[in-house]
Structures are given as C-alpha cells and as structure tokens.
Design a protein around this motif. Sequence first.
Motif, PDB file in Angstrom:
ATOM      1  N   GLY A 111      11.915  42.181  51.398  1.00 52.51           N
ATOM      2  CA  GLY A 111      12.797  41.647  50.662  1.00 52.51           C
ATOM      3  C   GLY A 111      13.866  40.797  51.696  1.00 52.51           C
ATOM      4  N   LEU A 112      15.033  40.732  51.193  1.00 53.40           N
ATOM      5  CA  LEU A 112      16.112  40.045  52.160  1.00 53.40           C
ATOM      6  C   LEU A 112      16.342  40.779  53.560  1.00 53.40           C
ATOM      7  CD1 LEU A 112      18.340  37.831  52.727  1.00 53.40           C
ATOM      8  CD2 LEU A 112      19.919  39.224  51.601  1.00 53.40           C
ATOM      9  N   ASP A 113      16.173  40.411  54.715  1.00 48.86           N
ATOM     10  CA  ASP A 113      16.253  40.904  55.640  1.00 48.86           C
ATOM     11  C   ASP A 113      16.505  40.219  57.227  1.00 48.86           C
ATOM     12  OD1 ASP A 113      16.217  43.540  57.310  1.00 48.86           O
ATOM     13  OD2 ASP A 113      14.115  43.631  57.617  1.00 48.86           O
ATOM     14  N   ALA A 114      17.083  40.851  58.264  1.00 46.65           N
ATOM     15  CA  ALA A 114      17.091  40.084  59.285  1.00 46.65           C
ATOM     16  C   ALA A 114      16.389  41.150  60.490  1.00 46.65           C
ATOM     17  CB  ALA A 114      18.487  39.824  59.578  1.00 46.65           C
ATOM     18  N   LYS A 115      15.668  40.369  61.271  1.00 48.12           N
ATOM     19  CA  LYS A 115      15.064  41.262  62.426  1.00 48.12           C
ATOM     20  C   LYS A 115      15.926  41.600  63.437  1.00 48.12           C
ATOM     21  CE  LYS A 115      10.177  39.317  61.838  1.00 48.12           C
ATOM     22  NZ  LYS A 115       9.247  38.664  62.460  1.00 48.12           N
ATOM     23  N   THR A 116      16.937  40.755  63.891  1.00 50.14           N
ATOM     24  CA  THR A 116      18.044  41.196  64.784  1.00 50.14           C
ATOM     25  C   THR A 116      19.178  40.584  64.040  1.00 50.14           C
ATOM     26  OG1 THR A 116      17.789  38.862  65.805  1.00 50.14           O
ATOM     27  CG2 THR A 116      16.516  40.785  66.622  1.00 50.14           C
ATOM     28  N   TRP A 117      20.416  41.366  64.548  1.00 52.99           N
ATOM     29  CA  TRP A 117      21.873  41.099  63.600  1.00 52.99           C
ATOM     30  C   TRP A 117      22.639  41.660  64.597  1.00 52.99           C
ATOM     31  CZ3 TRP A 117      23.828  45.623  61.852  1.00 52.99           C
ATOM     32  CH2 TRP A 117      22.890  46.519  61.491  1.00 52.99           C
ATOM     33  N   ALA A 118      24.057  41.056  64.409  1.00 55.94           N
ATOM     34  CA  ALA A 118      25.116  41.648  64.994  1.00 55.94           C
ATOM     35  C   ALA A 118      26.027  41.989  64.037  1.00 55.94           C
ATOM     36  CB  ALA A 118      25.532  40.811  66.151  1.00 55.94           C
ATOM     37  N   CYS A 119      27.194  42.840  64.361  1.00 52.84           N
ATOM     38  CA  CYS A 119      28.294  43.019  63.282  1.00 52.84           C
ATOM     39  C   CYS A 119      29.506  43.428  64.079  1.00 52.84           C
ATOM     40  CB  CYS A 119      27.860  44.258  62.578  1.00 52.84           C
ATOM     41  SG  CYS A 119      27.698  45.736  63.342  1.00 52.84           S
ATOM     42  N   ARG A 120      30.606  43.345  63.106  1.00 55.85           N
ATOM     43  CA  ARG A 120      31.910  43.666  63.408  1.00 55.85           C
ATOM     44  C   ARG A 120      32.763  44.235  62.483  1.00 55.85           C
ATOM     45  NH1 ARG A 120      35.741  40.691  61.448  1.00 55.85           N
ATOM     46  NH2 ARG A 120      35.204  38.303  60.469  1.00 55.85           N
ATOM     47  N   PRO A 121      33.684  44.984  62.619  1.00 54.25           N
ATOM     48  CA  PRO A 121      34.260  45.685  61.360  1.00 54.25           C
ATOM     49  C   PRO A 121      35.398  44.332  60.799  1.00 54.25           C
ATOM     50  CG  PRO A 121      34.773  46.747  63.416  1.00 54.25           C
ATOM     51  CD  PRO A 121      34.177  45.604  63.850  1.00 54.25           C
ATOM     52  N   LEU A 122      35.608  44.426  59.400  1.00 51.00           N
ATOM     53  CA  LEU A 122      36.517  43.393  58.889  1.00 51.00           C
ATOM     54  C   LEU A 122      37.942  43.629  59.083  1.00 51.00           C
ATOM     55  CD1 LEU A 122      34.526  43.034  55.253  1.00 51.00           C
ATOM     56  CD2 LEU A 122      34.272  41.742  57.390  1.00 51.00           C
ATOM     57  N   ASP A 123      38.740  42.616  59.084  1.00 50.83           N
ATOM     58  CA  ASP A 123      40.309  42.976  59.138  1.00 50.83           C
ATOM     59  C   ASP A 123      40.600  43.268  57.660  1.00 50.83           C
ATOM     60  OD1 ASP A 123      40.816  40.391  57.882  1.00 50.83           O
ATOM     61  OD2 ASP A 123      40.646  39.310  59.625  1.00 50.83           O
ATOM     62  N   PRO A 124      41.980  43.839  57.520  1.00 47.75           N
ATOM     63  CA  PRO A 124      42.587  44.054  56.234  1.00 47.75           C
ATOM     64  C   PRO A 124      42.423  42.879  55.102  1.00 47.75           C
ATOM     65  CG  PRO A 124      43.881  45.134  57.851  1.00 47.75           C
ATOM     66  CD  PRO A 124      42.795  44.191  58.507  1.00 47.75           C
ATOM     67  N   ASP A 125      42.858  41.818  55.553  1.00 48.89           N
ATOM     68  CA  ASP A 125      42.905  40.672  54.844  1.00 48.89           C
ATOM     69  C   ASP A 125      40.977  40.171  54.144  1.00 48.89           C
ATOM     70  OD1 ASP A 125      45.390  40.354  54.688  1.00 48.89           O
ATOM     71  OD2 ASP A 125      45.317  38.729  56.430  1.00 48.89           O
ATOM     72  N   GLU A 126      40.055  40.377  55.216  1.00 49.98           N
ATOM     73  CA  GLU A 126      38.926  40.125  54.597  1.00 49.98           C
ATOM     74  C   GLU A 126      38.298  41.424  53.557  1.00 49.98           C
ATOM     75  OE1 GLU A 126      36.927  37.905  58.736  1.00 49.98           O
ATOM     76  OE2 GLU A 126      37.221  40.018  58.788  1.00 49.98           O
ATOM     77  N   VAL A 127      38.792  42.392  53.995  1.00 50.05           N
ATOM     78  CA  VAL A 127      38.442  43.777  53.054  1.00 50.05           C
ATOM     79  C   VAL A 127      39.157  43.350  51.629  1.00 50.05           C
ATOM     80  CG1 VAL A 127      38.833  46.182  52.602  1.00 50.05           C
ATOM     81  CG2 VAL A 127      38.188  45.503  54.588  1.00 50.05           C
ATOM     82  N   GLU A 128      40.306  42.772  51.420  1.00 45.53           N
ATOM     83  CA  GLU A 128      41.045  42.775  50.266  1.00 45.53           C
ATOM     84  C   GLU A 128      40.141  41.422  49.570  1.00 45.53           C
ATOM     85  OE1 GLU A 128      45.369  41.407  48.560  1.00 45.53           O
ATOM     86  OE2 GLU A 128      44.956  41.496  50.626  1.00 45.53           O
ATOM     87  N   ALA A 129      39.640  40.614  50.161  1.00 44.73           N
ATOM     88  CA  ALA A 129      39.000  39.565  49.611  1.00 44.73           C
ATOM     89  C   ALA A 129      37.544  39.898  49.156  1.00 44.73           C
ATOM     90  CB  ALA A 129      38.777  38.389  50.724  1.00 44.73           C
ATOM     91  N   LEU A 130      37.151  40.774  49.933  1.00 41.79           N
ATOM     92  CA  LEU A 130      35.703  41.555  49.669  1.00 41.79           C
ATOM     93  C   LEU A 130      35.804  42.395  48.241  1.00 41.79           C
ATOM     94  CD1 LEU A 130      32.572  41.749  50.349  1.00 41.79           C
ATOM     95  CD2 LEU A 130      33.197  43.936  51.447  1.00 41.79           C
ATOM     96  N   LEU A 131      36.826  43.062  48.295  1.00 35.68           N
ATOM     97  CA  LEU A 131      37.160  43.974  47.270  1.00 35.68           C
ATOM     98  C   LEU A 131      37.336  43.275  45.789  1.00 35.68           C
ATOM     99  CD1 LEU A 131      39.172  46.840  48.893  1.00 35.68           C
ATOM    100  CD2 LEU A 131      36.854  46.991  48.061  1.00 35.68           C
ATOM    101  N   ALA A 132      38.038  42.051  46.007  1.00 40.66           N
ATOM    102  CA  ALA A 132      38.449  41.243  44.840  1.00 40.66           C
ATOM    103  C   ALA A 132      37.285  40.700  44.032  1.00 40.66           C
ATOM    104  CB  ALA A 132      39.384  40.237  45.160  1.00 40.66           C
TER     105      ALA A 132
END
Length: 346
Positions: free
Chosen positions: A89-110
């Motif tokens: 299905g939807l996938d990525a063979k290689t990927w990178a990540c970082r934690p979200l900041d509080p404003d990004e978390v708030e936008a995601l939760l909305a």
Amino acid sequence: MVSLLSIADLRTAAQAGRTAARVHGQIYSLLQKETQQRKPYWELVLADAETRFVLRAWSDSPSFKQCAEFAQGAFLEITGEFESSATYGLDAKTWACRPLDPDEVEALLAGPKPLREKQARDYAFIEDCVTRIADPRLKAVCTMFLEELGERFRRTAAARNNHHARRGGLVEHTAQMMRSAEAICVAYPILNRDLMTAGVLLHDSGKLWENSLPADGFVMPYERGEMMGHIPIGMELTNRLWRQLADRPEYDEWKKMTPRIDEVRLHLTHLILSHHGELQYGSPVLPKTPEAFALHYIDNLDAKMEMLSAAYQTAGLLAPRIYEKAWPLPTNLVAPLPVWTVEAPL
C-alpha cells in the motif's frame, strides 16, 4: 521544501507515482517484527484526524535506530519519497522524521476544516432528528444521551479499521443512518419512526468506550472494549439512562401512555442487541421486529458504502475500470457508472 500533505492526500498523490512529501501524524502503534529471513524491522502506524497508514523501517535504513527511541503517542513529521504498491500500500522505502512542535500538534489535532464542518453539520442533523421524536419517553432518553455524552460522542470512531475509523466517525455514521432511516420510514409505513431514530442513535452507544479517542490524540483505548464489546456496553448505558426516567416529574404520566413504557424499553433494547443481524457477528439475538431488520440493513449499508468510497480512492487498478480487492470487501471492484447528463449542443 517538499509539500506537507495529509495522509489521505498523500495516498491519492502516491497512486499517480512516487511522491516526495512531508506528512504529520501520531504514532498509533509501533511493533518490532521479523522478515521470513529473520531480519528485524519496525512497523509504525501513523494516524491523523482522517485515517492511518503503515510505515516500515528496515534494518539497513537510518530510521531503524530512530524507531527504538519512539513511543506510542508521539507526534512526528515524516519526510520521504512515497509510493503505492500492491504489496505494502502507501509506503516509503527510506524516510526521515522529527518531533512536531506544539503549534504543529495543535493544527494536526484540529483536523482539516472540511471534515470539521461536515461533522458539525452531521451532529446538528442528529440533534434535529431527536427534537422531532414524538414519543416523550424515547425523546427524553435520546436527549439525556446527547446532553451527558455529546462531547464523547463527537470524539468516537465508528470502527477501529473498516469504516469511519476516525475521531468523529461515529457522528458521521449515525447521521447518515438517520437520513436513510427517515427515507425508509416514508417508504415503509410499518416502521415506527420514533423507535428507528432512537435505535440509530443508541445502537452503537457502547462504542463511546470501545472506540472513543481522546481530545489530545488519535490512539484508541482498548481494554473495556476488548473485555466487553460495544453491544453489552451499549445495553448497560441505555438501561442506566432509562432508569433515570423514573426521576423525572413526568414519569407517572408516561407510565399511563400507550404503548406501555416497559414495552417501549424492550423494543429499544432489542434494537441494540440485534443490530449486527447474525449470532456469528456478535448479536446475542436475531432481529425480530420490522425496526430491528431495518436498523441492521441500514447499518450494514452505510458501512459498505463508506468502504466502497475508500476503496475507489486507495485500491490499485488491475485493468481499466477494474480495481483490486480491498479488504474486507469480498471481491474486485468495477468503476461505478457515471451519471447520465444531457450533452451541450455544439
């Protein structure tokens, strides 16, 4: 910088080919597994307000070590080149990540604005249907449910995986079932509209504990739902609300009405107990009234229509207009027939 996409938009983009993108989500689950060759890998399920998808971190990828530091519930930005395949299905063979900041978390939760607006319209429609219940006993029970548990209702998913599996999904599912119930009650006068409305509202009320999501995330708690299931929990809740009717000043008058109050309660609880339609699917009794049969078929119909809608967006093409099977639907799908329209003259 690559575009930030929701999981649903990323899935659509990846259907057309490899897509470089960023996606925000919460870790729904994180499990270390092994391939058939006994090589370890991590399976990470990322969730947002609409849906979820699975990422894998193979042992030879940089993200493999990062996954050991993650915890369920963490909010991340994933950046990579995504594609859609029949195997993963939807996938990525290689990927990178970082934690979200509080404003990004708030936008995601909305969640996305169109989804918030749709769920608000659906909830208002449910409230309107309840105000139009004529039987004062059923109206009182439904009103108590919305007043006491409306906020939790708004956070509950209709299912864990198959349909409306998102925060607020139960509101969407319930509203659409009520639209169907209203139409069917017109077509079949044998049906008791008040009982149908109450049954639609309360049949999945146990999911407020089986599939409820917190206000600050997208991860469902499981223990009570696993121990009891939503049908017994819904029965427990409905019986408790019904007992509270005895505290109302109108109760003595309600007992004099026809049909009798105990008979109304019996028929309502039968809808909750029988709505899965078959013993093998978890209903302790089979449908035995017109409303019970209608509720079961309306419930099943709306679930199937939601599954079909999702499948046409995510399933791969086997041939022109032929889509691969999307679980739990039983077969390959064919593209629907377009609606006929009058062609404009040249």
